[in-house]
Design a protein around this motif. Structure first.
Motif, PDB file in Angstrom:
ATOM      1  N   CYS A   1      33.419  41.762  29.970  1.00 16.95           N
ATOM      2  CA  CYS A   1      34.668  40.856  30.650  1.00 16.95           C
ATOM      3  C   CYS A   1      34.562  39.405  30.387  1.00 16.95           C
ATOM      4  CB  CYS A   1      34.621  41.397  32.043  1.00 16.95           C
ATOM      5  SG  CYS A   1      34.490  42.824  32.306  1.00 16.95           S
ATOM      6  N   ARG A   2      35.760  38.840  30.198  1.00 17.01           N
ATOM      7  CA  ARG A   2      36.045  37.385  30.342  1.00 17.01           C
ATOM      8  C   ARG A   2      36.208  37.064  31.535  1.00 17.01           C
ATOM      9  NH1 ARG A   2      40.829  35.566  29.757  1.00 17.01           N
ATOM     10  NH2 ARG A   2      41.523  37.215  28.538  1.00 17.01           N
ATOM     11  N   VAL A   3      35.726  36.136  32.230  1.00 15.19           N
ATOM     12  CA  VAL A   3      36.109  35.778  33.424  1.00 15.19           C
ATOM     13  C   VAL A   3      37.704  35.065  33.597  1.00 15.19           C
ATOM     14  CG1 VAL A   3      35.898  34.018  35.401  1.00 15.19           C
ATOM     15  CG2 VAL A   3      33.794  35.175  34.405  1.00 15.19           C
ATOM     16  N   LEU A   4      38.489  35.735  34.339  1.00 13.02           N
ATOM     17  CA  LEU A   4      39.852  35.333  34.461  1.00 13.02           C
ATOM     18  C   LEU A   4      39.983  34.150  35.775  1.00 13.02           C
ATOM     19  CD1 LEU A   4      41.869  38.556  34.304  1.00 13.02           C
ATOM     20  CD2 LEU A   4      41.562  36.842  32.509  1.00 13.02           C
ATOM     21  N   ARG A   5      39.390  34.464  36.669  1.00 17.08           N
ATOM     22  CA  ARG A   5      39.415  33.749  37.937  1.00 17.08           C
ATOM     23  C   ARG A   5      38.401  34.096  38.974  1.00 17.08           C
ATOM     24  NH1 ARG A   5      44.995  35.115  39.901  1.00 17.08           N
ATOM     25  NH2 ARG A   5      45.378  33.930  38.034  1.00 17.08           N
ATOM     26  N   THR A   6      38.118  33.136  39.881  1.00 14.33           N
ATOM     27  CA  THR A   6      37.151  33.610  40.985  1.00 14.33           C
ATOM     28  C   THR A   6      37.902  33.052  42.228  1.00 14.33           C
ATOM     29  OG1 THR A   6      36.172  31.138  40.833  1.00 14.33           O
ATOM     30  CG2 THR A   6      35.250  32.996  39.465  1.00 14.33           C
TER      31      THR A   6
ATOM     32  N   PRO B   1      46.446  42.792  31.615  1.00 12.11           N
ATOM     33  CA  PRO B   1      45.584  43.105  30.660  1.00 12.11           C
ATOM     34  C   PRO B   1      44.435  43.998  31.593  1.00 12.11           C
ATOM     35  CG  PRO B   1      44.980  41.149  31.530  1.00 12.11           C
ATOM     36  CD  PRO B   1      46.287  41.388  32.253  1.00 12.11           C
ATOM     37  N   PRO B   2      43.757  45.101  30.625  1.00  9.82           N
ATOM     38  CA  PRO B   2      42.657  45.647  31.485  1.00  9.82           C
ATOM     39  C   PRO B   2      41.830  44.915  32.334  1.00  9.82           C
ATOM     40  CG  PRO B   2      42.957  46.360  29.115  1.00  9.82           C
ATOM     41  CD  PRO B   2      43.919  45.126  29.354  1.00  9.82           C
ATOM     42  N   SER B   3      41.985  44.927  33.548  1.00 14.58           N
ATOM     43  CA  SER B   3      41.214  44.006  34.357  1.00 14.58           C
ATOM     44  C   SER B   3      40.435  44.819  35.387  1.00 14.58           C
ATOM     45  CB  SER B   3      41.819  43.007  34.977  1.00 14.58           C
ATOM     46  OG  SER B   3      43.035  43.465  35.438  1.00 14.58           O
ATOM     47  N   LEU B   4      39.178  44.097  35.859  1.00  7.70           N
ATOM     48  CA  LEU B   4      38.414  44.500  37.003  1.00  7.70           C
ATOM     49  C   LEU B   4      37.906  43.521  37.843  1.00  7.70           C
ATOM     50  CD1 LEU B   4      35.292  43.909  36.233  1.00  7.70           C
ATOM     51  CD2 LEU B   4      35.711  46.193  34.924  1.00  7.70           C
ATOM     52  N   LEU B   5      37.417  43.825  39.025  1.00 11.70           N
ATOM     53  CA  LEU B   5      36.772  42.788  39.873  1.00 11.70           C
ATOM     54  C   LEU B   5      35.475  43.297  40.386  1.00 11.70           C
ATOM     55  CD1 LEU B   5      36.862  43.313  43.135  1.00 11.70           C
ATOM     56  CD2 LEU B   5      39.286  42.810  42.840  1.00 11.70           C
TER      57      LEU B   5
ATOM     58  N   GLY C   1      31.480  32.154  31.486  1.00 11.82           N
ATOM     59  CA  GLY C   1      32.977  32.585  31.568  1.00 11.82           C
ATOM     60  C   GLY C   1      32.956  34.020  30.803  1.00 11.82           C
ATOM     61  N   ALA C   2      31.850  34.810  31.002  1.00 11.76           N
ATOM     62  CA  ALA C   2      31.989  36.446  30.686  1.00 11.76           C
ATOM     63  C   ALA C   2      30.742  36.794  31.546  1.00 11.76           C
ATOM     64  CB  ALA C   2      31.683  36.400  29.520  1.00 11.76           C
ATOM     65  N   PHE C   3      30.850  38.397  31.730  1.00  9.71           N
ATOM     66  CA  PHE C   3      29.779  39.043  32.372  1.00  9.71           C
ATOM     67  C   PHE C   3      30.130  40.676  31.691  1.00  9.71           C
ATOM     68  CE2 PHE C   3      33.459  39.067  34.937  1.00  9.71           C
ATOM     69  CZ  PHE C   3      33.789  40.379  35.280  1.00  9.71           C
ATOM     70  N   ALA C   4      29.078  41.239  32.077  1.00 12.86           N
ATOM     71  CA  ALA C   4      29.262  42.547  31.758  1.00 12.86           C
ATOM     72  C   ALA C   4      28.979  43.643  32.724  1.00 12.86           C
ATOM     73  CB  ALA C   4      28.159  43.089  30.527  1.00 12.86           C
ATOM     74  N   VAL C   5      29.712  44.596  33.034  1.00 13.43           N
ATOM     75  CA  VAL C   5      29.352  45.740  33.931  1.00 13.43           C
ATOM     76  C   VAL C   5      29.039  46.978  33.482  1.00 13.43           C
ATOM     77  CG1 VAL C   5      30.772  47.067  35.746  1.00 13.43           C
ATOM     78  CG2 VAL C   5      31.489  44.672  35.300  1.00 13.43           C
ATOM     79  N   ASN C   6      27.686  47.265  34.036  1.00 15.34           N
ATOM     80  CA  ASN C   6      26.957  48.156  33.382  1.00 15.34           C
ATOM     81  C   ASN C   6      26.973  49.436  34.405  1.00 15.34           C
ATOM     82  OD1 ASN C   6      25.085  47.439  30.988  1.00 15.34           O
ATOM     83  ND2 ASN C   6      25.408  45.765  32.328  1.00 15.34           N
ATOM     84  N   LEU C   7      27.651  50.585  34.346  1.00 20.17           N
ATOM     85  CA  LEU C   7      28.069  51.640  35.138  1.00 20.17           C
ATOM     86  C   LEU C   7      26.855  52.483  34.985  1.00 20.17           C
ATOM     87  CD1 LEU C   7      31.842  52.360  34.542  1.00 20.17           C
ATOM     88  CD2 LEU C   7      30.875  50.828  36.203  1.00 20.17           C
ATOM     89  N   LEU C   8      26.143  52.645  35.961  1.00 20.69           N
ATOM     90  CA  LEU C   8      24.950  53.523  35.938  1.00 20.69           C
ATOM     91  C   LEU C   8      25.072  55.015  36.049  1.00 20.69           C
ATOM     92  CD1 LEU C   8      22.213  51.202  37.902  1.00 20.69           C
ATOM     93  CD2 LEU C   8      23.078  51.190  35.720  1.00 20.69           C
ATOM     94  N   HIS C   9      24.027  55.772  35.527  1.00 14.28           N
ATOM     95  CA  HIS C   9      24.035  57.267  35.502  1.00 14.28           C
ATOM     96  C   HIS C   9      22.809  57.581  36.212  1.00 14.28           C
ATOM     97  CE1 HIS C   9      21.006  57.215  32.293  1.00 14.28           C
ATOM     98  NE2 HIS C   9      21.944  56.424  31.745  1.00 14.28           N
ATOM     99  N   THR C  10      22.778  58.695  36.705  1.00 14.55           N
ATOM    100  CA  THR C  10      21.752  59.416  37.611  1.00 14.55           C
ATOM    101  C   THR C  10      20.353  58.657  37.253  1.00 14.55           C
ATOM    102  OG1 THR C  10      22.945  61.416  37.939  1.00 14.55           O
ATOM    103  CG2 THR C  10      20.589  61.233  38.366  1.00 14.55           C
ATOM    104  N   ALA C  11      19.967  58.632  35.982  1.00 15.29           N
ATOM    105  CA  ALA C  11      18.844  58.244  35.611  1.00 15.29           C
ATOM    106  C   ALA C  11      18.444  56.542  35.910  1.00 15.29           C
ATOM    107  CB  ALA C  11      18.355  58.664  33.977  1.00 15.29           C
ATOM    108  N   GLY C  12      19.580  56.135  36.204  1.00 16.83           N
ATOM    109  CA  GLY C  12      19.371  54.562  36.164  1.00 16.83           C
ATOM    110  C   GLY C  12      18.972  54.035  37.758  1.00 16.83           C
ATOM    111  N   ARG C  13      18.694  55.229  38.419  1.00 16.11           N
ATOM    112  CA  ARG C  13      18.254  54.688  40.127  1.00 16.11           C
ATOM    113  C   ARG C  13      17.220  53.632  39.856  1.00 16.11           C
ATOM    114  NH1 ARG C  13      17.362  59.365  44.178  1.00 16.11           N
ATOM    115  NH2 ARG C  13      19.257  60.057  43.285  1.00 16.11           N
ATOM    116  N   ARG C  14      16.262  53.638  39.166  1.00 17.71           N
ATOM    117  CA  ARG C  14      15.190  52.511  39.258  1.00 17.71           C
ATOM    118  C   ARG C  14      15.759  51.341  38.903  1.00 17.71           C
ATOM    119  NH1 ARG C  14      11.404  52.418  35.089  1.00 17.71           N
ATOM    120  NH2 ARG C  14      10.349  50.644  35.385  1.00 17.71           N
TER     121      ARG C  14
END
Length: 182
Positions: free
Chosen positions: A139-144, A66-70, A87-100
């Motif tokens: 994301c749904r946690v698959l494994r740690t 499945p589409p997955s990341l770590l 059992g879940a988390f979100a990954v927020n990919l920051l843009h230039t204005a997200g430095r703070r």
């Protein structure tokens, strides 16, 4: 493939007086600072419903089926505990204005969410940094997998939110930078 322990041409040509440096935490940090990466804030919600989050540059895609990341999260982190418990988390990919936001979520503090705009994203009700992220993966946690002072958290990407935004935020050599235009 077989690995050889005999020195190859490059090793034989090296300065005979050179010796490998011992790798301590400082040396390793210096090594990895030379490998710039994008900046993300990993978010989740704890058992009491309070948002949790931390800045993360240890992130990569794993596979498509499945589409997955770590992500790699510090063992002492409340964000790690909450993500595993929920059992879940979100990954927020920051843009230039997200430095703070990147700086704020990288230091300990009582309420990291008080200085940023955020909203809950379904289907898991996870925090999305609405003004600082150009994309968010739920994301749904698959494994740690414990690894020293961090834990590798594998997640199946179940939902993606994207937004028009400035260029992605980068981090390397202990400073933030902007993705080049063009």
């Amino acid at each position: 493939m077989q690995w050889s322990t005999r020195p190859g041409p490059a090793e034989r040509a090296a300065d005979p007086g050179s010796r490998p440096r011992e790798v301590d935490a400082r040396t390793f940090r210096e090594l990895m600072s030379g490998f710039p990466s994008g900046v993300a804030v990993v978010t989740t919600v704890d058992e009491e419903g309070a948002p949790r989050g931390m800045t993360c540059t240890s992130l990569c895609s794993v596979g498509l089926q499945p589409p997955s990341l770590l992500v790699c999260l510090e063992n002492r982190s409340g964000t790690l505990r909450a993500a595993v418990s929920r059992g879940a988390f979100a990954v927020n990919l920051l843009h230039t204005a997200g430095r703070r936001a990147a700086a704020g979520f990288s230091t300990p503090g009582p309420d990291r969410f008080s200085d940023v705009e955020w909203e809950l994203v379904e289907p898991h009700g996870l925090p999305r940094l609405s003004s600082d992220a150009h994309a968010t993966a739920v994301c749904r946690v698959l494994r740690t997998v414990p690894s020293g002072d961090h834990t590798v958290v594998l997640g199946a990407v179940e939902h993606v939110v994207t937004a028009e935004a400035p260029r992605p935020l980068l981090y390397g050599r202990r400073r933030y930078a902007t993705w080049p235009s063009g």
